[in-house]
Design a protein around this motif. Structure first.
Motif, PDB file in Angstrom:
ATOM      1  N   GLN A 120       0.715  -1.249  -0.135  1.00 45.76           N
ATOM      2  CA  GLN A 120       0.069  -0.031   0.084  1.00 45.76           C
ATOM      3  C   GLN A 120       0.776   1.314  -0.118  1.00 45.76           C
ATOM      4  O   GLN A 120       0.850   2.130  -0.569  1.00 45.76           O
ATOM      5  CB  GLN A 120      -0.826  -0.012   1.064  1.00 45.76           C
ATOM      6  N   GLU A 121       1.957   1.211   0.905  1.00 43.45           N
ATOM      7  CA  GLU A 121       2.880   2.460   0.705  1.00 43.45           C
ATOM      8  C   GLU A 121       3.522   2.531  -0.697  1.00 43.45           C
ATOM      9  O   GLU A 121       3.500   3.706  -0.837  1.00 43.45           O
ATOM     10  CB  GLU A 121       3.884   2.032   1.784  1.00 43.45           C
ATOM     11  N   GLU A 160       1.157   3.985  -2.920  1.00 43.87           N
ATOM     12  CA  GLU A 160       0.868   5.611  -2.495  1.00 43.87           C
ATOM     13  C   GLU A 160       2.033   6.329  -3.213  1.00 43.87           C
ATOM     14  O   GLU A 160       1.950   7.572  -3.798  1.00 43.87           O
ATOM     15  CB  GLU A 160       0.473   5.864  -1.042  1.00 43.87           C
ATOM     16  N   GLU A 189       1.811   6.801  -6.766  1.00 48.14           N
ATOM     17  CA  GLU A 189       0.665   7.796  -7.279  1.00 48.14           C
ATOM     18  C   GLU A 189       1.337   9.429  -6.889  1.00 48.14           C
ATOM     19  O   GLU A 189       1.103  10.280  -7.852  1.00 48.14           O
ATOM     20  CB  GLU A 189      -0.365   7.759  -6.201  1.00 48.14           C
ATOM     21  N   ARG A 190       2.322   9.371  -6.236  1.00 51.98           N
ATOM     22  CA  ARG A 190       2.855  10.763  -6.100  1.00 51.98           C
ATOM     23  C   ARG A 190       4.344  11.047  -7.115  1.00 51.98           C
ATOM     24  O   ARG A 190       4.698  12.015  -7.236  1.00 51.98           O
ATOM     25  CB  ARG A 190       3.463  10.762  -4.555  1.00 51.98           C
TER      26      ARG A 190
END
Length: 62
Positions: free
Chosen positions: A19-20, A23, A26-27
């Motif tokens: 999950q990290e 994320e 996405e950045r």
């Protein structure tokens, strides 16, 4: 301590790390970095699912 509990904790840690990584992807501004992070997250998610299946006696197909 049971090894199943240890493995279940490890699978949860792998899911959290995946999950990290998603994320972070996405950045990510660089498309290559984004793809690398997504691929790594996908591999971790697959590994955690395999460990979960191994540790879940209810999933025994026999």
């Amino acid at each position: 301590m049971s090894s199943a509990g240890d493995s279940g904790g490890r699978a949860g840690q792998m899911r959290a790390k995946a999950q990290e990584l998603n994320e972070a992807a996405e950045r990510a501004a660089d498309p290559q970095d984004r793809k690398r992070l997504q691929d790594k997250a996908r591999r971790l998610q697959e590994q955690s699912e395999q460990e979960s299946r191994i540790d879940d006696p209810g999933m025994d197909p026999r």
